[in-house]
Design an enzyme around this catalytic site. Sequence first.
Site, PDB file in Angstrom:
ATOM      1  N   ARG A   2      39.552  44.423  36.366  1.00  0.00           N
ATOM      2  CA  ARG A   2      39.351  43.065  35.839  1.00  0.00           C
ATOM      3  C   ARG A   2      38.409  43.108  34.655  1.00  0.00           C
ATOM      4  NH1 ARG A   2      37.480  38.435  39.939  1.00  0.00           N
ATOM      5  NH2 ARG A   2      35.602  39.677  39.897  1.00  0.00           N
ATOM      6  N   THR A  48      36.886  37.654  31.009  1.00  0.00           N
ATOM      7  CA  THR A  48      38.068  36.783  31.163  1.00  0.00           C
ATOM      8  C   THR A  48      38.603  36.763  32.591  1.00  0.00           C
ATOM      9  OG1 THR A  48      39.608  38.579  30.728  1.00  0.00           O
ATOM     10  CG2 THR A  48      38.749  37.400  28.800  1.00  0.00           C
ATOM     11  N   ASP A  55      30.949  43.649  44.902  1.00  0.00           N
ATOM     12  CA  ASP A  55      32.003  44.400  44.196  1.00  0.00           C
ATOM     13  C   ASP A  55      32.462  45.545  45.092  1.00  0.00           C
ATOM     14  OD1 ASP A  55      33.215  46.515  42.566  1.00  0.00           O
ATOM     15  OD2 ASP A  55      32.756  45.179  40.892  1.00  0.00           O
ATOM     16  N   ASP A 105      32.443  49.204  43.587  1.00  0.00           N
ATOM     17  CA  ASP A 105      31.082  49.717  43.390  1.00  0.00           C
ATOM     18  C   ASP A 105      30.413  50.042  44.719  1.00  0.00           C
ATOM     19  OD1 ASP A 105      31.117  49.723  40.668  1.00  0.00           O
ATOM     20  OD2 ASP A 105      30.195  47.741  40.441  1.00  0.00           O
TER      21      ASP A 105
HETATM   22  C1  PRP Z   1      38.500  44.288  42.365  1.00  0.00           C
HETATM   23  C2  PRP Z   1      39.375  44.328  43.603  1.00  0.00           C
HETATM   24  C3  PRP Z   1      40.642  43.674  43.130  1.00  0.00           C
HETATM   25  C4  PRP Z   1      40.150  42.668  42.127  1.00  0.00           C
HETATM   26  C5  PRP Z   1      40.238  41.305  42.755  1.00  0.00           C
HETATM   27  O1  PRP Z   1      38.826  45.317  41.491  1.00  0.00           O
HETATM   28  O2  PRP Z   1      39.567  45.603  44.137  1.00  0.00           O
HETATM   29  O3  PRP Z   1      41.567  44.593  42.542  1.00  0.00           O
HETATM   30  O4  PRP Z   1      38.804  43.007  41.826  1.00  0.00           O
HETATM   31  O5  PRP Z   1      39.912  40.326  41.850  1.00  0.00           O
HETATM   32  P1  PRP Z   1      40.980  39.244  41.324  1.00  0.00           P
HETATM   33  O6  PRP Z   1      41.695  38.731  42.537  1.00  0.00           O
HETATM   34  O7  PRP Z   1      40.129  38.190  40.679  1.00  0.00           O
HETATM   35  O8  PRP Z   1      41.885  39.906  40.348  1.00  0.00           O
HETATM   36  P2  PRP Z   1      38.047  45.556  40.102  1.00  0.00           P
HETATM   37  O9  PRP Z   1      38.788  44.925  38.991  1.00  0.00           O
HETATM   38  O10 PRP Z   1      36.606  45.165  40.291  1.00  0.00           O
HETATM   39  O11 PRP Z   1      38.198  47.115  39.891  1.00  0.00           O
HETATM   40  P3  PRP Z   1      37.500  48.322  40.684  1.00  0.00           P
HETATM   41  O12 PRP Z   1      38.062  48.318  42.083  1.00  0.00           O
HETATM   42  O13 PRP Z   1      37.928  49.515  39.921  1.00  0.00           O
HETATM   43  O14 PRP Z   1      36.017  48.117  40.678  1.00  0.00           O
HETATM   44  N1  URA Z   2      36.390  41.921  43.196  1.00  0.00           N
HETATM   45  C1  URA Z   2      35.436  42.394  44.030  1.00  0.00           C
HETATM   46  O1  URA Z   2      35.276  43.615  44.177  1.00  0.00           O
HETATM   47  N2  URA Z   2      34.671  41.522  44.692  1.00  0.00           N
HETATM   48  C2  URA Z   2      34.820  40.183  44.569  1.00  0.00           C
HETATM   49  O2  URA Z   2      34.086  39.421  45.223  1.00  0.00           O
HETATM   50  C3  URA Z   2      35.825  39.719  43.694  1.00  0.00           C
HETATM   51  C4  URA Z   2      36.600  40.604  43.026  1.00  0.00           C
END
Ligand code: PRP
Ligand code: URA
Length: 213
Positions: free
Chosen positions: A107, A111, A203, A206
Amino acid sequence: MPTHESGVIVFDHPLIAHKLATIRDKHSGHRTFRAALDQIAGLMVYEVTRELPMREIEIETPMTTTRCRVLAGAITIVPVLRAGLGMIDGILDVMPEARVGHLGLARDEQTLEPHAYLNKLPRDLDDGPVILVDPMLATGGSASAALTMLRQAGASDVRMICLVAAPEGIDRLRREHPDVKIYAAALDDCIDEHGYIIPGLGDAGDRMYGTVE
Ligand code: PRP
Ligand code: URA
């Protein structure tokens, strides 16, 4: 399992609730977080696979021949990187024959739009059920994009497992992918102005990999 009015199948099980409390706790380190997430995924997979298509085959036992039911078609698990990877081992422990496709989506923090950086899926996705795996369903942008990628790759029978789902994400998937059954360990209250689920768990990527700044 209870189906919420939103259509999401929500797990109502003491073991899952107990492990989810560990995952939500900000004091749980990445090792504890990863172990609990993996264990929940293994517990969820029994219910998610309950209605998978079966076929009959004839088997020779040491005594006679008999007809048995086995899974029809190849099952494909598709984690959304990074956080979806944390649920894969628990699922493969129960279904070691499943194939694994990978979708990488991140994400944009401003945005909240997902950016796709990896698409590695089996060619014959329509050969059997596909289970999309991502612990977080927040705005629904990532899950919706992942489901579109699965459709474009030919998947027809698709379900999604998540750990924590927000109403905003559920509404979006109901609008954009109404035929996809969603399974969640918990339905949370909302997302905040930064796109994080409340109460949520922070997150997921993370926390799982210990990359929190
Ligand atoms: C997180 C999670 C989802 C997304 C959800 O991934 O694992 O894929 O956010 O958010 P949304 O419903 O608003 O799209 P992130 O983009 O943080 O990537 P990461 O797992 O690599 O940290
Ligand atoms: N992605 C995450 O990892 N945590 C949240 O709360 C939302 C999106």
